[in-house]
Design a protein around this motif. Structure first.
Motif, PDB file in Angstrom:
ATOM      1  N   GLY A   7       0.779  -1.243   0.000  1.00 23.94           N
ATOM      2  CA  GLY A   7       0.000   0.000   0.000  1.00 23.94           C
ATOM      3  C   GLY A   7       0.801   1.278   0.000  1.00 23.94           C
ATOM      4  O   GLY A   7       0.250   2.358   0.285  1.00 23.94           O
ATOM      5  N   VAL A   8       2.090   1.193  -0.327  1.00 23.23           N
ATOM      6  CA  VAL A   8       2.913   2.409  -0.412  1.00 23.23           C
ATOM      7  C   VAL A   8       2.365   3.286  -1.548  1.00 23.23           C
ATOM      8  O   VAL A   8       2.111   2.811  -2.650  1.00 23.23           O
ATOM      9  CB  VAL A   8       4.394   2.053  -0.668  1.00 23.23           C
ATOM     10  CG1 VAL A   8       5.201   3.302  -0.996  1.00 23.23           C
ATOM     11  CG2 VAL A   8       4.983   1.354   0.554  1.00 23.23           C
ATOM     12  N   ALA A   9       2.177   4.574  -1.266  1.00 23.67           N
ATOM     13  CA  ALA A   9       1.567   5.489  -2.225  1.00 23.67           C
ATOM     14  C   ALA A   9       2.597   6.051  -3.202  1.00 23.67           C
ATOM     15  O   ALA A   9       3.719   6.383  -2.812  1.00 23.67           O
ATOM     16  CB  ALA A   9       0.878   6.628  -1.483  1.00 23.67           C
ATOM     17  N   PHE A  10       2.186   6.156  -4.475  1.00 24.08           N
ATOM     18  CA  PHE A  10       3.037   6.718  -5.520  1.00 24.08           C
ATOM     19  C   PHE A  10       2.276   7.814  -6.268  1.00 24.08           C
ATOM     20  O   PHE A  10       1.068   7.702  -6.472  1.00 24.08           O
ATOM     21  CB  PHE A  10       3.433   5.642  -6.539  1.00 24.08           C
ATOM     22  CG  PHE A  10       4.547   4.737  -6.093  1.00 24.08           C
ATOM     23  CD1 PHE A  10       5.838   4.904  -6.567  1.00 24.08           C
ATOM     24  CD2 PHE A  10       4.307   3.700  -5.199  1.00 24.08           C
ATOM     25  CE1 PHE A  10       6.862   4.071  -6.159  1.00 24.08           C
ATOM     26  CE2 PHE A  10       5.323   2.857  -4.791  1.00 24.08           C
ATOM     27  CZ  PHE A  10       6.608   3.040  -5.270  1.00 24.08           C
ATOM     28  N   ILE A  11       3.012   8.849  -6.678  1.00 24.84           N
ATOM     29  CA  ILE A  11       2.429   9.887  -7.517  1.00 24.84           C
ATOM     30  C   ILE A  11       3.463  10.252  -8.584  1.00 24.84           C
ATOM     31  O   ILE A  11       4.650  10.401  -8.284  1.00 24.84           O
ATOM     32  CB  ILE A  11       1.986  11.110  -6.683  1.00 24.84           C
ATOM     33  CG1 ILE A  11       1.225  12.108  -7.563  1.00 24.84           C
ATOM     34  CG2 ILE A  11       3.150  11.772  -5.967  1.00 24.84           C
ATOM     35  CD1 ILE A  11       0.437  13.137  -6.754  1.00 24.84           C
ATOM     36  N   LEU A  12       3.013  10.345  -9.835  1.00 26.40           N
ATOM     37  CA  LEU A  12       3.911  10.552 -10.956  1.00 26.40           C
ATOM     38  C   LEU A  12       3.475  11.756 -11.783  1.00 26.40           C
ATOM     39  O   LEU A  12       2.285  11.939 -12.026  1.00 26.40           O
ATOM     40  CB  LEU A  12       3.906   9.343 -11.908  1.00 26.40           C
ATOM     41  CG  LEU A  12       4.311   7.965 -11.454  1.00 26.40           C
ATOM     42  CD1 LEU A  12       3.299   7.322 -10.533  1.00 26.40           C
ATOM     43  CD2 LEU A  12       4.513   7.079 -12.693  1.00 26.40           C
TER      44      LEU A  12
END
Length: 250
Positions: free
Chosen positions: A94-99
């Motif tokens: 569940g580690v959040a990523f934003i690109l």
């Protein structure tokens, strides 16, 4: 910012390897075109374009390529319409990523990003489901060694910066989004050379997972960054010293 700082260190160390890849000219051309589109084709009147061109020259990008990218950005060349987008997703545990991406084909880029997440055991997320966990900050990395940290701090703080840090001898200035331009200008006016300058996503809180899961997420981050259209990747992963050491020696 600890996880972000450690990942920035990793990126600097692997920069020489990245420079050997054929993809780098594609990314540089997109950066130049986007800077020209936003602020015009005059380097002296467009600091972002000037920095993008300087990066391209440092990588020995041909002059003709640079000029074509500027013309494309200003709409005077054989233009390809570029679109800026933000994608969100989840990695392992569940580690959040934003690109942030810059693309001339949204469907192609979306498919590539989705496949990369899926292959790593993660998934894409709907707009807004991850972004609230981050805030966008100005990131300004100064060139040169032996800079007077206190002097940099005073110049940056007076212009509106909210943090200045020394990362292994490299001075990094963080700013609120609204003060980014003013701080960048103040540092330039103060005689400091800027090595890198951009808006970046920083996690408000970081998530700690096991070393094994952290390495999986770092590999995902690395794979996302290697996609042609991806300009930047951020996550809320807490990169511990143990995970960092394991990743660098893997």
């Amino acid at each position: 910012m600890s996880g972000h700082s450690k990942w920035s260190t990793i990126k600097r160390k692997k920069g020489a390897t990245d420079a050997k890849r054929g993809k780098i000219f594609t990314r540089l051309a997109r950066d130049i075109a986007m800077a020209a589109k936003e602020g015009g084709g005059d380097e002296e009147g467009n600091p972002k374009l000037k920095l993008a061109v300087a990066k391209a020259k440092a990588e020995n990008m041909p002059k003709d390529n640079i000029e074509r990218a500027i013309l494309r950005g200003t709409g005077k060349g054989e233009g390809i319409e570029m679109e800026e987008l933000t994608f969100e997703g989840y990695g392992v545990e569940g580690v959040a990523f934003i690109l942030d991406v810059l693309t001339d084909n949204k469907n192609r880029t979306l498919a590539e990003v989705k496949h990369t997440f899926s292959r790593a055991g993660g998934s894409m997320a709907s707009a807004g489901s991850v972004a609230w966990q981050f805030e966008q900050k100005g990131y300004i990395e100064l060139a040169g060694e032996g800079l007077d940290f206190d002097e940099v701090f005073m110049v940056a703080a007076d212009a509106g910066a909210d943090d200045v840090v020394d990362e292994d001898g490299t001075v990094i200035v963080y700013t609120p989004r609204d003060s980014f331009g003013a701080v960048e200008q103040a540092l330039t006016d103060g005689g400091y050379e800027i090595a890198e300058s951009e808006l970046r996503w920083l996690a408000k809180n970081e998530t700690e997972v096991s070393v094994e899961k952290a390495m999986q997420n770092m590999r995902l981050m690395n794979e996302l960054e290697e996609l042609d259209d991806v300009q930047s990747v951020a996550s809320n992963l807490l990169i511990t010293d143990e995970a960092l050491s394991a990743f660098e020696t893997a």
